[in-house]
Structure formats: C-alpha cells, structure tokens
Design a protein around this motif. Structure first.
Motif, PDB file in Angstrom:
ATOM      1  N   VAL B  19       0.842  -1.201   0.000  1.00 46.67           N
ATOM      2  CA  VAL B  19       0.000   0.000   0.000  1.00 46.67           C
ATOM      3  C   VAL B  19       0.880   1.255   0.000  1.00 46.67           C
ATOM      4  N   LYS B  20       1.945   1.221   0.763  1.00 45.23           N
ATOM      5  CA  LYS B  20       2.851   2.379   0.783  1.00 45.23           C
ATOM      6  C   LYS B  20       3.501   2.607  -0.589  1.00 45.23           C
ATOM      7  N   GLY B  21       3.806   1.523  -1.274  1.00 39.90           N
ATOM      8  CA  GLY B  21       4.328   1.628  -2.640  1.00 39.90           C
ATOM      9  C   GLY B  21       3.292   2.255  -3.565  1.00 39.90           C
ATOM     10  N   CYS B  22       2.031   1.898  -3.372  1.00 43.00           N
ATOM     11  CA  CYS B  22       0.941   2.473  -4.175  1.00 43.00           C
ATOM     12  C   CYS B  22       0.822   3.974  -3.914  1.00 43.00           C
ATOM     13  N   ASN B  23       0.935   4.357  -2.652  1.00 42.06           N
ATOM     14  CA  ASN B  23       0.864   5.776  -2.299  1.00 42.06           C
ATOM     15  C   ASN B  23       1.943   6.582  -3.036  1.00 42.06           C
ATOM     16  N   LYS B  44      -6.870   0.088   4.348  1.00 42.21           N
ATOM     17  CA  LYS B  44      -7.219   1.484   4.659  1.00 42.21           C
ATOM     18  C   LYS B  44      -6.358   2.073   5.774  1.00 42.21           C
ATOM     19  N   LYS B  45      -5.771   1.195   6.567  1.00 38.10           N
ATOM     20  CA  LYS B  45      -4.868   1.662   7.632  1.00 38.10           C
ATOM     21  C   LYS B  45      -3.686   2.432   7.069  1.00 38.10           C
ATOM     22  N   TYR B  46      -3.234   2.046   5.863  1.00 35.85           N
ATOM     23  CA  TYR B  46      -2.014   2.629   5.300  1.00 35.85           C
ATOM     24  C   TYR B  46      -2.263   3.551   4.104  1.00 35.85           C
ATOM     25  N   LEU B  47      -3.459   3.483   3.579  1.00 31.25           N
ATOM     26  CA  LEU B  47      -3.734   4.146   2.301  1.00 31.25           C
ATOM     27  C   LEU B  47      -3.945   5.647   2.463  1.00 31.25           C
ATOM     28  N   ILE B  48      -3.301   6.431   1.603  1.00 29.57           N
ATOM     29  CA  ILE B  48      -3.615   7.852   1.565  1.00 29.57           C
ATOM     30  C   ILE B  48      -4.943   8.010   0.823  1.00 29.57           C
ATOM     31  N   SER B  49      -5.597   9.105   1.101  1.00 32.39           N
ATOM     32  CA  SER B  49      -6.877   9.335   0.436  1.00 32.39           C
ATOM     33  C   SER B  49      -6.602  10.072  -0.871  1.00 32.39           C
ATOM     34  N   ASN B  50      -7.067   9.495  -1.955  1.00 34.25           N
ATOM     35  CA  ASN B  50      -6.833  10.107  -3.267  1.00 34.25           C
ATOM     36  C   ASN B  50      -7.930   9.598  -4.200  1.00 34.25           C
ATOM     37  N   SER B 298       9.822 -10.282  -1.512  1.00 34.96           N
ATOM     38  CA  SER B 298      10.308  -9.525  -0.355  1.00 34.96           C
ATOM     39  C   SER B 298      10.223  -8.011  -0.571  1.00 34.96           C
ATOM     40  N   SER B 299       9.404  -7.589  -1.518  1.00 40.49           N
ATOM     41  CA  SER B 299       9.311  -6.163  -1.847  1.00 40.49           C
ATOM     42  C   SER B 299       8.862  -5.317  -0.662  1.00 40.49           C
ATOM     43  N   GLU B 300       9.615  -4.242  -0.442  1.00 39.30           N
ATOM     44  CA  GLU B 300       9.126  -3.194   0.452  1.00 39.30           C
ATOM     45  C   GLU B 300       8.579  -2.082  -0.440  1.00 39.30           C
ATOM     46  N   ALA B 301       8.166  -0.962   0.198  1.00 34.47           N
ATOM     47  CA  ALA B 301       7.428   0.067  -0.541  1.00 34.47           C
ATOM     48  C   ALA B 301       8.141   0.522  -1.817  1.00 34.47           C
ATOM     49  N   PHE B 302       9.448   0.818  -1.713  1.00 33.44           N
ATOM     50  CA  PHE B 302      10.151   1.379  -2.861  1.00 33.44           C
ATOM     51  C   PHE B 302      10.254   0.370  -4.016  1.00 33.44           C
ATOM     52  N   ALA B 303      10.497  -0.879  -3.650  1.00 31.20           N
ATOM     53  CA  ALA B 303      10.569  -1.923  -4.673  1.00 31.20           C
ATOM     54  C   ALA B 303       9.219  -2.070  -5.372  1.00 31.20           C
TER      55      ALA B 303
END
Lengths: 334, 334
Positions: B19-23, B44-50, B298-303
């Motif tokens: 979700v952070k990667g999506c943001n 929804k805990k991590y998602l920005i509103s857009n 093993s992807s984190e947000a940036f990956a």
C-alpha cells in the motif's frame, strides 16, 4: 611409486609454469615419478634434475581448432597431449595431468584412453571455491551436453568414491542441482534422476539443491547434466568478476573508500584469492579408464602443482579400480 | 489515464509495504489510477486518500501449496490475486502488479488473462543488476521449463519491443545464453535458436553469450529456456551471497580490516545496494494479453513502487498491442 604423464606444452604459460609445477610436486612427494611430454629443449631450461623426472620429446603442440577436435586429435599423434594420453592407455603411467584445452582433453580421453567398460558417460568435475569451510565438487560441467538419469547416477557414484578415497569423507552428501527443492521440480530428466539417486545405496542423497544454495548447502557433490553444470560454473565466474569490478568501482569513488582500502588491502587480497581458481586445483575427468586431471588453462606453477597432487591422490586412492568394482557388481546384479 | 490492478495481499510485507508503494506511485504519476484488491480494513490503515485510488474488498489471500497451483487458482476465485487478474481479463484495468508467489502468478496469468493469440509461450523477464552502466533483461527464468527455438524467437521479439517502448532503446541487442560463442555450440535447440534469431528482422542479434560474459557483453536482452534462465539467475544470487559473506569474513578477520571498514562503510553499503533486487524493479510476464508485473516477494514500498512504474511504462508503451501486430503480420505472411 606413482607415475604420472604430464602434458608439458598445454596451457597459457607452458612449458615454463608447467615444469615449475612439476619441480614442486617432485620435491613434495618422494614416491612420485613424472614423465613430461613436450619440447625437450624448452623443458630442460626449467627442469630440476631428479631421477624421478624424465622427458619424452614430442615435436608438436596441439592447436585446438574449435571446428573439429576429433580430427585434431586423430591427426596429431605426435603432440604432447596425445602422447601423454597414449602413455596412460599403454599402462606406462597411472594417470595424466594437462592444462590443455578442455575439448581436446575430453576428446583425447575418449579416443585414446577410452571409457571404463560399463561406464556410460564421462564427466568433468571441478571443485568450487571453499565457502563455509567446505569444498564442493560440481559435475558434469561440459563433457556431455545432455545426460540421462542413469548417467548422472554413475557420475555421482564416481564422485562419491573420489571424495571417500582422496578427501577422507566417509559418506559424501550428493545433491541434484535443480530449480526447486521438491522432488516434483524440474524437467522430466531431473524428476527421474531425483528418484534414481534417492534409491541408490552407494551414497548419501540430500535431494534437490537450488543454485542459490550452492555455497550454503551441506552437499559435498553437486550433480547435473553438462549443459546446466557449464552454465552454473560460468555464471559463478561472471558474477564473481562483476562483483569484484563493482567493489573496486565503489571503493575508488570516494576518499573514505581509498583510505579504507589502505587499511584492508590485505583482507581484500585474501578475499580475491579465495575465488582464484589457481588455489583450487584442477578438474578430474571421471569415467575414463585411467586418472585424468585437467588443470586450468591459465595455470601457473602452484595451480599446476595442485593439479598434479589431485591426480596423485586419485591414483593412490585407486578410484578407477573401485568404480570398476561397483559397475561390475551392478552388471552381475542385472 | 492508465489504470492498474494491485494485488495488495501478495508478498512478504503485504499489505503495509504494498500500500505504501501504491501511495508513492500515485503521488508521482498524475495520470495513474490504482485499484487495490485485498482486505479493505487492513489496506485502509495505510492508504492515503486520493480520488485515483480505490479498494475492492477481497476476503481471501492465495496460499500457494506447492502441489497444485492450478487447483489453488481455480478454487480461490475470491482471493486478491485472482480478482486482480480477473480485472485485467475484463478490461476494467490495463495491467496488474503483484508480489505474490511466482508459480501462482504464472498460472493465474494463463488461466485468467490467457496468452495473446498466436503467442506460443509466456516468459518471465527480470532485469539484472546494472553493471558497466547497463541494465539487461534475462528471459525466460522459469515460466516454462523447456522452450523450442520458435518460442525463444517470440519472447526475444517481445522483450525487444518492451525495451524500445519503455527504455527508449532503438535497436536492443539480443544475445543467446549458451556454453560457447560459436554458432555450433550448445544443444540442438540452442543451435537451431541461433539460426532462427540470426535471421529475424525484428531485432539486433548479437550471437551466443557465455554466462561468464553476462555482465560485460553489450546485450540488452539475454534469452534462453526457463530451466537454464532460472539456473543462471539463482546461481547469480547464490554467488553474490557467498561473495558477500566471504568479504565480511575477511574484513572482520583483522584489526586493519575493521579500521578500513570504518572508512569505507558507505562504499560497501553502496556495493551491497547495487545487487539488491529491491532497487531493480519487478519482472514482466511477456506473452499474456495484458500487462503483468511480478514484484519480488520480499518487496518493500520502494521496490513495489518500482514495479508499478514498470507496469505503467509497459501500458503507456502499448507493448502488448505492438507484439500483437508483429504476430498478426507473421500469421499473414505464412
């Protein structure tokens, strides 16, 4: 007394470094006798005088055209490579060591020394760099492009005998190089090989090994077909080279890196040496009726000395005779 | 507007890092729209509103048993992975990005989205670490165990279109991974593939590439069958890991090494990062009728953000449509 034939003209630094490697081996092993094949005049420039070393003059050096190695070997009976292999065939010596071209060595072994009766294929088996205190044999790395499961079984048996007799490993662990750990992974040949290895009593089968575990798995022996093994070996080589280049690039990119380098120069040299094929030895060619060790083409004296030792240990461990025994047992069983 | 489906529950760090990667991706690309499939409450805990992000609740997450991925996919229609792939099939979105299990992704792509008509096989194509200022695609790395020469031709064409349209490389150079440089090297399939690639007008064929040259050759694209590609990729991984371990061991073996480390800590971190898959992006799955990008498990947000970008570029470059055009031309020719 163990007697080995040496192709003194094979390799990038022949005959000088080859002869120097022979001098080292003779000094080290008092029950070793060497017969060097090559240009007598050139060889004598570097050779120490010792009653256990003799030279047989061979006028020519093999020049491996990539086109037809079989023709090259057949045509050039008076080359150092062919004459040294012929000495094994004629039982004048117990084995042969050469830093000549891989294809030439494989073809000469087939045409001159020939396979052990009942042995379906030969396999080239180099040792991987020691990681985690462990050396591992990888085979086949290119003597055959494709291998059937029963061929892989035989080469695994042979490698197992080799480590028992020369490295004092009682029950070497054998792994099958594959794309996944489960028995169902891989091509049909890999699945078949898994089952056939699992049921063999002559060694300890670990299961499938993914190449990302090559240097961390507990295996002593890693088997696969020659195409795959060759790919794996050359990928290691390319990756190690690329990583070395990137490391150099990163270190020299800042003042901190350059200062740090002054402190750890020795550590980095050791690091590099750990992956230097010269410190590892040669590759055994398993399956022919005699001991054949192929040293790296770029072998200098110490590397060639290691390859001679490997052949010496193989002869002393009677690995060819022990493999013959297993094969004849199987033939009797059938 | 480019619209992508996201499997928000796939990968080791889902849904948080996904979700952070999506943001990040939404903030970066103003013409990007994302539809996230997964557990709505968690997402929804991590998602920005857009306004350009929406969530479709999917109650379940795929649990890949190794035994039968086809059954898993068929049985679990209400998982985030299957629902996201279904959105591509239904043309609700232009492509999909997932960090889910590789086998699941390949099977879902086949069963749900399906292959492009006339495309004989699909291929998974990750990018190798950048060395010498150059990134290279390797394919296939495991979507198929064996490939015939005409299959390799198609995947080479596809990869070539991809680099033209997304990396602005006019005539990507294609190499065939093989055990030797000469056209006669390799198995029958490799020799055939060499000839067929050589005669194709849709790209620039370099010839055979030995894996020891993978990181130094001028090629943009390296093709082989899925078994071999997987072996090569995993051998790189294993070798890089082993070298890293040995380097650490050597550095910490002496006081000089430890002091040197203090100076070049940053350089060594950069060195490590160069081989970190997270900085490279995901692997495209070429051949299905829609854009599919598989991010590392093993992807984190940036990956994951990088993987979304890759899908975004692929859609914008219309790579699927352009490949369809080539295929239909070939069919007309025949």
């Amino acid at each position: 007394m163990i007697k080995l034939a040496i192709d003194a003209m094979g390799g990038d630094f022949a005959p000088k470094e080859i002869v120097k490697g022979c001098n080292l081996a003779i000094a080290k092993n008092t029950d070793l006798e060497l017969v060097l094949y090559g240009d007598e005049e050139q060889i004598k420039k570097y050779l120490i005088s010792n009653p256990r070393i003799s030279v047989v003059h061979s006028p020519k050096k093999i020049d491996m055209g990539e086109d037809d190695p079989i023709r090259e070997i057949r045509r050039n009976r008076d080359t150092s490579l062919v004459m040294a292999f012929q000495a094994v065939k004629d039982k004048q010596v117990d084995g042969v060591v050469t830093a000549g071209p891989t294809q030439g060595v494989i073809v000469a072994a087939h045409l001159i020394i020939r396979r052990i009766k009942g042995m379906k294929r030969v396999a080239l088996a180099p040792a991987l760099p020691v990681i985690g205190g462990k050396s591992r044999l990888l085979l086949d790395v290119g003597a055959n492009l494709e291998l059937r499961s029963e061929h892989i079984l035989q080469i695994a048996q042979f490698a197992s005998i080799y480590l028992q007799e020369t490295h004092n490993i009682k029950t070497p662990i054998v792994g099958l190089v594959n794309i996944g750990a489960e028995p169902s992974k891989g091509r049909e040949v890999d699945q078949e090989t898994y089952q056939i290895l699992k049921n063999d009593p002559h060694f300890n089968f670990y299961g499938n090994v993914e190449p990302k575990e090559l240097f961390s798995c507990p295996c002593d022996i890693l088997v696969t077909d020659g195409f795959t093994g060759n790919m794996v070996m050359k990928t290691m080589e390319g990756t190690a080279k690329a990583l070395g280049d990137v490391l150099k690039e990163e270190i020299s990119s800042s003042v901190g890196g350059k200062i740090g380098y002054l402190f750890m120069r020795k550590n980095l040299r050791n690091f590099k040496n750990r992956f230097n094929p010269d410190n590892i030895g040669g590759a055994n060619l398993f399956g022919v009726d005699g001991v054949v060790v192929k040293a790296h083409g770029s072998s200098e004296a110490f590397a060639f000395y290691n390859a001679i030792n490997q052949a010496y240990q193989s002869v002393r461990g009677e690995i060819v005779e022990k493999m013959k025994k297993i094969i004849s047992d199987v033939i009797v069983d059938e």
